[in-house]
Design an enzyme around this catalytic site. Structure first.
Site, mmCIF file in Angstrom:
data_model
loop_
_atom_site.group_PDB
_atom_site.id
_atom_site.type_symbol
_atom_site.label_atom_id
_atom_site.label_comp_id
_atom_site.label_asym_id
_atom_site.label_seq_id
_atom_site.Cartn_x
_atom_site.Cartn_y
_atom_site.Cartn_z
ATOM 1 N N GLU A 110 0.805 -1.207 0.000
ATOM 2 C CA GLU A 110 0.000 0.000 0.000
ATOM 3 C C GLU A 110 0.850 1.275 0.000
ATOM 4 O OE1 GLU A 110 -3.899 -1.910 2.230
ATOM 5 O OE2 GLU A 110 -2.349 -0.932 3.415
ATOM 6 N N GLN B 81 4.740 -4.551 2.604
ATOM 7 C CA GLN B 81 4.590 -5.978 2.898
ATOM 8 C C GLN B 81 4.803 -6.770 1.616
ATOM 9 O OE1 GLN B 81 0.272 -5.144 3.663
ATOM 10 N NE2 GLN B 81 0.011 -7.222 2.903
#
Length: 766
Positions: free
Chosen positions: A490, A603
């Site tokens: 993100e 991530q």
């Protein structure tokens, strides 16, 4: 600097010494739940210092109007708030008319707080010198019953150490509560009724807009040195609150205790007009049993859970404490009894993120529940998504998709999208792929194909329709592309051709077509029903196939890796090791603009695809991608360390795998991201379980059999776990020199160990 005040212990979370600066963090870490309700570990007695009050009921939510600078077509109308529910734990305590408040005491000594994970209760004890110089010893024990999930129990003991005194307990119910994270500072509850009957008290409330009706109730008993007392209670009522006070004169050294039985009954399980009656039934049974018997039942129920779910680690107490904390919180959050419920990202530990489910459930949680409980629990989680399929179609329709295409929500309580950040709501569409992968994973693990013709294929068809419409043909590339997305990372928004998203889209379509053919050949009745219901014809399927076959994947010839997105190499590639400690975490120290322009990855993104589809790529390919992407990953998502731990173990990099394991297992205990006071990261805790079972245990499903390639971290002497595989329970013990298998029952089970088939009878050593 990570926090380090939690004492290492194999079965408990322990805090010693009172520090007001730690109160909110400990309220998260010591939270308790029973799958139907839960609460932060707030003090029972009043506390005037900084505190984050929170009690929560599974499935009860409020549609808080989305707060944005300007509206966009298709934007979610509301953000689903996990509601702070009426407070039932409160017990104000006064001694000689002086309120007990740890924030105002002259001294707090011998403060110990324990979350006993083995037996499922929270206990707090301390000695306090009050402003009136009375010295008191307090021990408060609290648990939420998993035998009766509408019941909570508190035993609150006070001993005055230096004088005779009058101890006054005032247990209360408070319906006039608010959410810390309300967008518009509005109240979410309306109190309908406040009443008492003898020593019982009731507050009936309803949520505004959603109109959930909840009965909050309590009944208290007083004992002196374990002998029950009959004490006349004094009732006080307001519009939102009710309390019953009990005053008792005690001699120095005598132990006065209040047992409080309380909790919630809701119209999810009872009719709206019978909530008080339902609460009375719970109270009658609870008070008849009494505190000691209820606590014993709690211990026995948790022993049953641990019998199957425990992972034992010999030789590393911090690692052992970490995995048990994760397993404990997962079971506190969701027990699989009710297919209307799901696993919220904060569970019952806080309000952040809202919603009851994210794609975390499908990607991370299902494997844990599938292997440690009956497979029906995992099937319930899949059924939850099937039940929301029509809402997923509505979500897609709002964005302009047609013909029954579905876009599952990023965040939801009832199937409607309720996330309020545009780059997530509109762009993080990879979540659709997790829905299909979960079906594939379930069938692969359980061999229960029946879900696919009954429900799963309809989900796959709606998602395949979405992918076909979301992709468009690029003349320049002579391929299908997917533009304007956010991948799992993100820290990049509105990018083109996120590799993970494109790969999932291709795979989802191909898996759907494969299952259409399988059901056509073997389930004629279901096939006819589904084709009729979906109006699916061969021409449309052919269109899907064309998109899948010609999907574009960005690739770097220079580095020999798939690129996270088209423009990734336009960034300056600098490893995380070049960042200073003052810059970390970057999401708390950098502007969003700077983060978006950086190469840093929140991530696993490309590596998330390599995790899902490990058997599509060679180990050499994984190594190349891991070496390229991991050094620029900041792991500022709770979902990141577990995937990297599994892949590091796969590559034989055990020290790195172990470091990632500690980070995922102790993410909250050590507060790596400096945010635990907002609540614990519940869904990533399933990833912690995977990092041991799939990482160090090397467990995979290969041709319908469990396969293991075990590796032992240098810091451990051994570890063991159990797997419920196709209704057979296999226990695996991995030591320095041998791996031992045993299977429950008389039926043998064939497993693969380092590629070699072994038939397990009762106990097999290698």
């Amino acid at each position: 600097m990570n926090q380090d005040y939690i004492k290492p212990d194999a079965w408990s979370i322990i805090e010693e010494g009172f520090d007001a600066k730690r109160v909110e963090s400990s309220e998260s870490l010591f939270s308790i739940g029973n799958g139907a309700m839960g609460q932060r570990a707030n003090f029972e007695e009043q506390y005037s210092g900084d505190t984050f009050q929170g009690s929560y009921i599974a499935g009860v939510f409020y549609p808080d109007k989305t707060k944005v600078g300007w509206w966009k077509n298709g934007y979610p109308e509301y953000f689903a708030k996990v509601l702070n529910a009426p407070n039932w734990i409160g017990i104000n305590v006064a001694i000689n008319e002086e309120a007990l408040d740890l924030n105002t005491c002259k001294e707090v000594k011998d403060f110990v707080r324990e979350l006993n994970m083995k037996e499922g209760f929270h206990r707090r004890s301390f000695v306090a010198v009050m402003p009136n110089d009375l010295e008191v010893r307090v021990t408060a024990t609290r648990f939420l019953s998993i035998v009766n999930d509408e019941l909570g129990v508190i035993n609150y003991e006070v001993e005055v150490l230096n004088a005779d005194a009058v101890v006054k307990f005032t247990p209360y119910l408070d319906g006039g509560i608010t959410n810390r994270d309300a967008n518009w500072e509005e109240r979410f509850w309306q109190t309908l009724e406040v009443n008492t009957e003898n020593d019982q008290a009731f507050v009936v409330s309803k949520t505004l807009k959603t109109e959930y009706h909840v009965g909050t109730y309590m009944q208290s008993q007083i004992s002196l040195d374990d002998e029950k007392l009959q004490v006349e209670g004094e009732v006080e009522k307001t519009e939102d609150q009710v309390s019953i006070s009990y005053a008792v004169k005690v001699n120095r050294g005598e132990r006065i205790a209040l047992q409080k039985y309380a909790g919630y009954v809701t119209d999810m399980n009872h009719s709206k007009d019978s909530l008080v009656e339902a609460a009375k039934n719970v109270l009658d049974k609870a008070t008849t049993s009494g505190f000691a018997k209820l606590l014993q039942e709690q211990k026995e129920a948790w022993a049953q859970i641990w019998e199957m779910a425990d992972i034992t680690i010999d030789g590393d107490v911090k690692a052992q404490q970490g995995i048990r904390f994760n397993i404990f919180q997962l079971n506190q959050t969701y027990l699989g009894k009710d297919e209307r419920l799901n696993i919220g990202p904060k569970g019952f530990t806080g309000e952040k993120y809202g919603g009851s489910t994210y794609w975390d459930t499908e990607a991370y949680c299902i494997p844990f529940y599938m292997a440690t409980k009956d497979q029906q629990v995992a099937r319930n989680l899949l059924t939850y998504r099937y039940n929301h399929l029509e809402k997923a179609k509505e979500n897609a329709q709002k964005l302009g998709f047609t013909n029954g295409a579905a876009l599952y929500p990023m965040v939801t309580m009832n199937g409607e999208e309720s996330h309020n950040e545009w780059e997530i709501t509109f762009e993080e569409i990879h979540r659709n792929g997790a829905m299909v992968f979960a079906i594939y994973n379930y069938v692969r693990f359980t061999d229960d194909y029946s879900y696919v013709p009954e429900m799963g294929l309809e989900v796959m068809i709606a998602i395949a329709r979405f992918w076909q419409q979301r992709a468009n043909f690029s003349k320049d590339k002579n391929k299908y592309v997917i533009l304007g997305v956010t991948g799992p990372n993100e820290y990049e928004n509105n990018v083109n051709n996120n590799w993970y998203t494109n790969y999932l889209a291709k795979w989802c379509i191909e898996y759907c077509i494969e299952n259409i053919e399988k059901i056509k050949a073997n389930y004629a009745e279901d096939y006819a029903r589904i084709m009729d219901k979906t109006n699916l014809e061969s021409e449309e399927i052919a269109k899907w196939g064309e998109v899948a076959e010609n999907m574009y994947f960005p690739y770097s010839e220079e580095f020999g890796v798939y690129l996270q997105q088209d423009g990734f190499l336009d960034k300056e590639i600098k490893p995380v090791s070049t960042l200073t400690k003052k810059q970390r975490p970057i999401n708390q120290n950098w502007s969003w603009d700077r983060i978006l322009r950086s190469c840093y990855i929140k991530q696993a993104d490309v590596l998330q695809g390599f995790y899902f589809f490990e058997d599509h790529f060679s180990e050499e390919n994984l190594k190349k991608h891991f070496d390229f992407y991991e050094p620029i990953t900041v792991h500022e998502s709770s979902l990141s360390p577990c995937v990297h731990s599994i892949q590091a173990a796969k590559l034989g990099r055990m020290e790195q795998a172990y470091t990632f394991y500690l980070r995922t297992s102790r993410l909250d205990l050590d507060d790596y991201n400096h945010e635990v006071k907002e609540g614990c990261h519940i869904t990533s805790m399933a990833g912690t379980w995977m990092s041991i079972v799939e990482g160090f245990g090397g467990m995979r499903v290969v041709e319908g059999k469990l396969s293991f390639t075990p590796q032992l971290p240098e810091q451990w002497n051994s570890f063991s776990f159990k797997i419920n595989f196709r209704n057979q329970i296999l226990k695996i013990n991995i030591g320095k020199n041998e791996t031992t298998f045993s299977v429950d029952g008389n039926e043998p089970m064939t497993v693969l160990l380092n590629g070699e088939a072994i038939e397990v009878q009762n106990t097999i050593k290698s």
